[in-house]
Design an enzyme around this catalytic site. Sequence first.
Site, mmCIF file in Angstrom:
data_model
loop_
_atom_site.group_PDB
_atom_site.id
_atom_site.type_symbol
_atom_site.label_atom_id
_atom_site.label_comp_id
_atom_site.label_asym_id
_atom_site.label_seq_id
_atom_site.Cartn_x
_atom_site.Cartn_y
_atom_site.Cartn_z
ATOM 1 N N GLU A 59 0.844 -1.207 0.000
ATOM 2 C CA GLU A 59 0.000 0.000 0.000
ATOM 3 C C GLU A 59 0.872 1.246 0.000
ATOM 4 O OE1 GLU A 59 -2.937 1.138 -0.070
ATOM 5 O OE2 GLU A 59 -4.302 -0.548 0.163
ATOM 6 N N ARG A 77 -8.243 1.299 12.517
ATOM 7 C CA ARG A 77 -6.847 1.587 12.205
ATOM 8 C C ARG A 77 -6.828 2.686 11.158
ATOM 9 N NH1 ARG A 77 -5.464 -0.416 7.052
ATOM 10 N NH2 ARG A 77 -6.349 -2.419 6.439
ATOM 11 N N ASN A 79 -5.815 4.054 7.468
ATOM 12 C CA ASN A 79 -5.619 3.368 6.198
ATOM 13 C C ASN A 79 -4.734 4.224 5.310
ATOM 14 O OD1 ASN A 79 -5.812 1.122 4.585
ATOM 15 N ND2 ASN A 79 -7.567 1.916 3.455
ATOM 16 N N GLU A 129 -13.419 -4.238 8.589
ATOM 17 C CA GLU A 129 -14.065 -3.828 7.332
ATOM 18 C C GLU A 129 -15.569 -4.118 7.334
ATOM 19 O OE1 GLU A 129 -11.836 -5.059 3.851
ATOM 20 O OE2 GLU A 129 -9.928 -4.764 4.898
ATOM 21 N N ASN A 180 -10.273 5.365 1.846
ATOM 22 C CA ASN A 180 -9.158 5.062 0.961
ATOM 23 C C ASN A 180 -8.778 6.220 0.067
ATOM 24 O OD1 ASN A 180 -7.420 2.870 0.527
ATOM 25 N ND2 ASN A 180 -9.185 1.495 0.379
ATOM 26 N N ASP A 199 -9.622 1.522 -4.839
ATOM 27 C CA ASP A 199 -8.653 1.571 -3.735
ATOM 28 C C ASP A 199 -7.807 2.839 -3.885
ATOM 29 O OD1 ASP A 199 -6.941 0.970 -1.622
ATOM 30 O OD2 ASP A 199 -6.932 -1.157 -2.019
HETATM 31 C C1 BGC Z 1 -7.334 -1.715 2.807
HETATM 32 C C2 BGC Z 1 -7.744 -3.172 2.870
HETATM 33 C C3 BGC Z 1 -9.018 -3.369 2.081
HETATM 34 C C4 BGC Z 1 -8.821 -2.859 0.674
HETATM 35 C C5 BGC Z 1 -10.024 -2.965 -0.226
HETATM 36 C C6 BGC Z 1 -7.176 -1.343 1.375
HETATM 37 O O1 BGC Z 1 -6.787 -0.022 1.289
HETATM 38 O O2 BGC Z 1 -6.138 -1.487 3.514
HETATM 39 O O3 BGC Z 1 -7.892 -3.552 4.207
HETATM 40 O O4 BGC Z 1 -9.394 -4.720 2.074
HETATM 41 O O5 BGC Z 1 -8.390 -1.523 0.695
HETATM 42 O O6 BGC Z 1 -11.163 -2.408 0.288
HETATM 43 CA CA CA Z 2 -5.593 1.746 0.064
#
Ligand code: BGC
Ligand code: CA
Length: 293
Positions: free
Chosen positions: A17, A105, A107, A126, A153, A202
């Site tokens: 990520e 958490r 992201n 989630e 995200n 994402d």
């Molecule tokens: C998150 C994951 C998630 C994914 C898709 C990511 O940015 O860290 O935990 O499953 O996105 O939704």
């Molecule tokens: Ca992400």
Amino acid sequence: MAQEARCVWQARAVLGEGPLWSPRQDAVYFVDIRGSRILRHGLSDGSQAGWDLDDAACWLVESADGDGFIAGLRSRRVVRLRLEPGRAVVAGEIARIEPDKPGNRLNDGKADRDGRLWVGSMDDAEEAPAGSFYRIDTDGAVTPVDEGYTVANGPALAPDGRTIYHTDSAARTIYAFDIGADGSLSGKRVHIRFTEADGYPDGMTCDAEGGLWVCHWDGGRVSRFRPDGTLDRAIALPVSRVTSCVFAGPDLDRLFITTAAHGRPDEPLAGSLFECDPGVRGLPPGQFGSPLR
Ligand code: BGC
Ligand code: CA
């Protein structure tokens, strides 16, 4: 989809990520949130390095004062991080987010050209819309700017610095907001909606023409959307969980893409770092702490 991305590092990141280009080092850094690692791919020499962390980093940005990185941690703390040979050192705390929400958490997060941070939180399971979107000013003050996210995200800033895109992956929706002179957000609107066949939106980044590059988790590609939200083109990847992307290199004309191996044991390249030729230039990365002018 005419173009394909190529694998540059079979890193097998569990949840790769948050890719970041460091102009100072000409290197791409990215995090492995579930693997609790930070990884570095040097562009000039092709070198690869990694650091293990006790408290996983969810994103990184560079500090404008040149003293290492600012990282958002799984424990919802924003800290200064120095990457020394063989060890990562937490060198001070900048902000603490949601001390009362242990199930959340951090992201994804980005710095803007005024040196501020834009950071999302999410329910680690989630499931619940318990995540929020925050602005963190250069003095460390934390302001919630939106709420109700299940998987917050990909904040991405438009070239004029006046529009920010932010996603709820679970809702398959990318929103756009106007950024006011004081950093307040207004005019929340749906910018792009993914269908089931697209997977989940994402990580994202904007190019210099205002195109929005969006990674498709469970959709095996990166798409470029024009500023009006219509699809321009897509780049295919040989893995399904495509997580985030960043423009890199002195000319900002290389696109690096992170992916996740989590839940995909049958995809040999899942969790690798990929590169493609995007045919357009990106924007310089923001840094925390002082305006990029
Ligand atoms: C998150 C994951 C998630 C994914 C898709 C990511 O940015 O860290 O935990 O499953 O996105 O939704
Ligand atoms: Ca992400």
